[in-house]
Design a protein around this motif. Structure first.
Motif, PDB file in Angstrom:
ATOM      1  N   ILE A   6     -24.523 -46.962  17.749  1.00 11.81           N
ATOM      2  CA  ILE A   6     -24.813 -45.574  17.538  1.00 11.81           C
ATOM      3  C   ILE A   6     -25.517 -45.349  19.037  1.00 11.81           C
ATOM      4  O   ILE A   6     -26.407 -46.089  19.497  1.00 11.81           O
ATOM      5  CB  ILE A   6     -26.131 -45.681  16.684  1.00 11.81           C
ATOM      6  N   ILE A   7     -25.034 -44.379  19.523  1.00 14.41           N
ATOM      7  CA  ILE A   7     -25.631 -43.750  21.032  1.00 14.41           C
ATOM      8  C   ILE A   7     -26.515 -42.717  21.013  1.00 14.41           C
ATOM      9  O   ILE A   7     -26.224 -41.508  20.281  1.00 14.41           O
ATOM     10  CB  ILE A   7     -24.383 -43.121  21.904  1.00 14.41           C
ATOM     11  N   VAL A   8     -27.773 -42.850  21.274  1.00 16.00           N
ATOM     12  CA  VAL A   8     -28.945 -41.891  21.120  1.00 16.00           C
ATOM     13  C   VAL A   8     -28.893 -41.331  22.565  1.00 16.00           C
ATOM     14  O   VAL A   8     -29.251 -42.006  23.639  1.00 16.00           O
ATOM     15  CB  VAL A   8     -30.240 -42.430  20.747  1.00 16.00           C
ATOM     16  N   THR A   9     -29.007 -40.129  22.692  1.00  9.66           N
ATOM     17  CA  THR A   9     -29.267 -39.515  24.049  1.00  9.66           C
ATOM     18  C   THR A   9     -30.721 -38.728  24.030  1.00  9.66           C
ATOM     19  O   THR A   9     -30.908 -38.226  23.026  1.00  9.66           O
ATOM     20  CB  THR A   9     -28.060 -38.190  24.273  1.00  9.66           C
ATOM     21  N   ALA A  10     -31.257 -38.974  25.132  1.00 13.27           N
ATOM     22  CA  ALA A  10     -32.734 -38.480  25.211  1.00 13.27           C
ATOM     23  C   ALA A  10     -32.869 -37.705  26.592  1.00 13.27           C
ATOM     24  O   ALA A  10     -32.345 -38.233  27.643  1.00 13.27           O
ATOM     25  CB  ALA A  10     -33.733 -39.512  25.182  1.00 13.27           C
ATOM     26  N   GLU A  33     -25.508 -51.681  16.722  1.00 13.22           N
ATOM     27  CA  GLU A  33     -26.032 -51.702  18.113  1.00 13.22           C
ATOM     28  C   GLU A  33     -26.655 -50.382  18.385  1.00 13.22           C
ATOM     29  O   GLU A  33     -25.900 -49.296  18.015  1.00 13.22           O
ATOM     30  CB  GLU A  33     -25.366 -52.343  19.324  1.00 13.22           C
ATOM     31  N   ILE A  34     -27.813 -50.174  19.189  1.00 14.39           N
ATOM     32  CA  ILE A  34     -28.362 -48.785  19.424  1.00 14.39           C
ATOM     33  C   ILE A  34     -28.386 -48.732  20.721  1.00 14.39           C
ATOM     34  O   ILE A  34     -29.462 -49.428  21.365  1.00 14.39           O
ATOM     35  CB  ILE A  34     -29.561 -48.644  18.702  1.00 14.39           C
ATOM     36  N   ILE A  35     -27.640 -47.924  21.431  1.00 14.58           N
ATOM     37  CA  ILE A  35     -27.664 -47.558  22.797  1.00 14.58           C
ATOM     38  C   ILE A  35     -28.557 -46.336  23.148  1.00 14.58           C
ATOM     39  O   ILE A  35     -28.061 -45.098  22.911  1.00 14.58           O
ATOM     40  CB  ILE A  35     -26.257 -47.559  23.330  1.00 14.58           C
ATOM     41  N   VAL A  36     -29.602 -46.211  23.589  1.00 15.89           N
ATOM     42  CA  VAL A  36     -30.597 -45.355  24.020  1.00 15.89           C
ATOM     43  C   VAL A  36     -30.390 -44.755  25.549  1.00 15.89           C
ATOM     44  O   VAL A  36     -30.813 -45.805  26.397  1.00 15.89           O
ATOM     45  CB  VAL A  36     -31.933 -45.617  23.544  1.00 15.89           C
ATOM     46  N   VAL A  37     -29.820 -43.734  25.570  1.00 12.00           N
ATOM     47  CA  VAL A  37     -29.499 -43.448  27.024  1.00 12.00           C
ATOM     48  C   VAL A  37     -30.503 -42.139  27.498  1.00 12.00           C
ATOM     49  O   VAL A  37     -30.353 -41.100  26.903  1.00 12.00           O
ATOM     50  CB  VAL A  37     -28.027 -42.962  27.250  1.00 12.00           C
ATOM     51  N   PRO A  61     -31.420 -50.273  25.968  1.00 14.42           N
ATOM     52  CA  PRO A  61     -31.840 -49.038  26.941  1.00 14.42           C
ATOM     53  C   PRO A  61     -30.897 -48.908  28.206  1.00 14.42           C
ATOM     54  O   PRO A  61     -30.804 -50.092  28.820  1.00 14.42           O
ATOM     55  CB  PRO A  61     -33.285 -49.123  27.143  1.00 14.42           C
ATOM     56  N   ILE A  62     -30.572 -47.660  28.480  1.00 19.32           N
ATOM     57  CA  ILE A  62     -29.961 -47.267  29.526  1.00 19.32           C
ATOM     58  C   ILE A  62     -30.728 -46.094  30.128  1.00 19.32           C
ATOM     59  O   ILE A  62     -30.691 -44.978  29.671  1.00 19.32           O
ATOM     60  CB  ILE A  62     -28.444 -46.703  29.527  1.00 19.32           C
ATOM     61  N   ASN A  77     -21.355 -40.271  27.714  1.00 18.54           N
ATOM     62  CA  ASN A  77     -20.401 -41.232  28.347  1.00 18.54           C
ATOM     63  C   ASN A  77     -20.818 -42.590  28.603  1.00 18.54           C
ATOM     64  O   ASN A  77     -19.903 -43.501  28.407  1.00 18.54           O
ATOM     65  CB  ASN A  77     -19.797 -40.440  29.308  1.00 18.54           C
ATOM     66  N   ALA A  78     -21.881 -42.594  29.246  1.00 24.35           N
ATOM     67  CA  ALA A  78     -22.323 -43.896  29.557  1.00 24.35           C
ATOM     68  C   ALA A  78     -22.585 -44.783  28.427  1.00 24.35           C
ATOM     69  O   ALA A  78     -22.373 -45.950  28.398  1.00 24.35           O
ATOM     70  CB  ALA A  78     -23.873 -43.985  30.337  1.00 24.35           C
ATOM     71  N   GLY A  79     -23.085 -44.141  27.205  1.00 22.99           N
ATOM     72  CA  GLY A  79     -23.199 -44.714  25.788  1.00 22.99           C
ATOM     73  C   GLY A  79     -21.636 -45.240  25.381  1.00 22.99           C
ATOM     74  O   GLY A  79     -21.742 -46.442  24.933  1.00 22.99           O
ATOM     75  N   ILE A  80     -20.820 -44.336  25.694  1.00 25.13           N
ATOM     76  CA  ILE A  80     -19.462 -44.660  25.067  1.00 25.13           C
ATOM     77  C   ILE A  80     -18.926 -45.950  25.878  1.00 25.13           C
ATOM     78  O   ILE A  80     -18.334 -47.125  25.473  1.00 25.13           O
ATOM     79  CB  ILE A  80     -18.523 -43.613  25.364  1.00 25.13           C
ATOM     80  N   GLU A  81     -19.175 -46.126  27.290  1.00 24.16           N
ATOM     81  CA  GLU A  81     -18.732 -47.045  28.185  1.00 24.16           C
ATOM     82  C   GLU A  81     -19.336 -48.203  27.663  1.00 24.16           C
ATOM     83  O   GLU A  81     -18.658 -49.363  27.948  1.00 24.16           O
ATOM     84  CB  GLU A  81     -19.084 -46.851  29.553  1.00 24.16           C
ATOM     85  N   ALA A  82     -20.628 -48.372  27.294  1.00 22.31           N
ATOM     86  CA  ALA A  82     -21.493 -49.706  27.076  1.00 22.31           C
ATOM     87  C   ALA A  82     -21.111 -49.974  25.494  1.00 22.31           C
ATOM     88  O   ALA A  82     -21.442 -51.193  25.307  1.00 22.31           O
ATOM     89  CB  ALA A  82     -22.957 -49.263  27.220  1.00 22.31           C
TER      90      ALA A  82
END
Length: 444
Positions: A6-10, A33-37, A61-62, A77-82
């Motif tokens: 799950i890619i969370v954008t902020a 997995e929760i990728i917070v960008v 976190p990114i 896109n950074a979340g997709i790559e990770a």
């Protein structure tokens, strides 16, 4: 490898991100997995993300050091790559999600061997606290139960008509890698449009889950949908992004009329929000787009969709006639109204007091007044903080008076078009203060 990433954008969503992350952490699908960008927020958003990452090991976190020109596209896109999950889903960091949402989508995608799964949602008004259905609610009437569809010429066109937002869908990793599914990066807004086109045209099977499993926050300050200046016109950049994707995959002849229909729909929506010099900007921005279509394609569009307001605007664009374009754009434009429909709830829940109390509960007195000032500046260009009573907010939040609060509540209640003349008069009457330095006014 988790079942779902799950890619969370902020970006500058300090008042909302805790509630959103709590929703994601509460998902009944635990193998995630929760990728917070974060796209270089200047408020307390990054600190909150770090706090949550320390609390739950599933959060990765990114945190960008500076705000990027690509905005949410760069972050996503950074979340997709990770991402490492079998499926990839998205979440806006200010939205709310049912705890079963990602489990329902994942179960449906697995059960039907689908490349995509999509659910219904509702809009949550950030000022009034009320919910309403989105513009594509009627399209769900044909899918009252969970429905899997093979994506062919007919069903793809039907799916393209749904609102393009990615945060109510999940995508199989095989699809993402097979077509190199990414958001276009540039000085854009509305990047989800070409992403949606690529996913639907590149996918082989989709499953529709008709439950309303998320609430998308609207009408908050700093949000793309609140934009009413030339940034609103950036949506038309995506005509060429979609066209280029179609050409790359040999689909431009087949789906060219659909792309014209998409452009006409955006024109219909945007032209209801433009006036004065912005109307001319809209005309100039769209002329080279419509020049890509011959007269017969425009006539075919009129045959399929009627020869009303939008068709007349298209014809005027093709002819290079701004006077006819302006006349057509103004015809049939709905009268200004409040954020929510004027229904039976309006008298009870959409009053100045109701809106103010809701926003005060959510954000507090200081944030209510500060966000109101930003809202007015975004919509009118007037800088309320130049007035000495609003300047006090930066130094002494306890100094806010009832007069300040009532100004905030009034602005929250009314459509800004109705307030424009009054605010201009008020701006002339207010004593001026020294100019304040501007910050990054980019909207997510």
């Amino acid at each position: 490898m988790p079942r779902l990433s799950i890619i969370v954008t902020a970006y500058n969503i300090e008042p909302y991100i805790r509630e959103s992350l709590d929703c994601v952490l509460a998902q009944t699908l635990r193998d995630i997995e929760i990728i917070v960008v974060d796209d270089g927020s200047s408020d307390g958003t990054p600190a909150i993300i770090r706090e949550y990452a320390e609390r739950d090991a599933r959060i990765r976190p990114i945190l960008f050091q500076t705000n990027t020109i690509g905005g949410v596209a760069t972050a996503a896109n950074a979340g997709i790559e990770a991402a490492t999950g079998d499926f990839i889903g998205f979440a806006d960091g200010d939205d709310l999600y049912d705890p079963t949402m990602f489990a329902r989508l994942h179960e449906a995608a697995i059960a039907h061997s689908a490349d995509l799964a999509m659910c219904d949602y509702q809009l949550l008004d950030a000022r009034a606290g009320e919910t309403r259905d989105p513009a594509d609610a009627g399209r769900w009437r044909d899918y009252p139960a969970e429905t899997a569809l093979d994506l062919d010429e007919v069903t793809r066109r039907e799916m393209l008509r749904f609102i393009s937002v990615p945060w109510r869908k999940i995508y199989r990793r095989d699809l993402v890698e097979r077509i190199n599914l990414r958001f276009p990066v540039g000085d854009y807004f509305y990047e989800d449009n070409p992403f949606h086109w690529a996913a639907i045209l590149g996918g082989r099977r989709i499953v529709l889950v008709p439950e309303k499993l998320c609430r998308h926050r609207v009408a908050r300050v700093g949000q793309t949908m609140a934009t009413v200046d030339s940034r609103l016109l950036r949506i038309f950049h995506h005509h060429d992004n979609i066209r280029d994707w179609l050409r790359l995959h040999g689909m431009d002849a087949e789906y060219g009329p659909d792309l014209l229909g998409w452009t006409a729909n955006q024109l219909s929506w945007v032209s209801q929000r433009t006036e004065g010099p912005l109307q001319r900007e809209l005309f100039d921005r769209l002329r080279p787009v419509i020049d890509q279509y011959d007269d017969q394609m425009l006539e075919d569009f009129g045959q399929r969709n009627g020869r009303g307001r939008t068709f007349r605007m298209l014809k005027a664009l093709k002819a290079g006639d701004f006077a006819d374009f302006d006349k057509a754009a103004l015809s049939g434009r709905p009268a200004p109204s409040g954020t929510l429909p004027d229904n039976g709830r309006a008298a009870r829940g959409n009053t100045v007091l109701a809106r103010g109390l809701y926003h005060l509960r959510q954000s507090g007195l200081r944030e209510t007044a500060r966000m109101t000032a930003r809202y007015v500046k975004d919509r009118t260009g007037l800088d309320l903080p130049r007035h000495r009573s609003w300047q006090r907010l930066g130094r002494n939040p306890q100094a806010v008076t009832n007069e300040d609060l009532m100004a905030a509540l009034t602005i929250l209640q009314k459509d800004i078009r109705l307030l424009r003349a009054d605010m201009m008069r008020m701006g002339r009457d207010l004593p001026a203060a020294p100019e304040r330095g501007g910050g990054d006014d980019r909207q997510d």
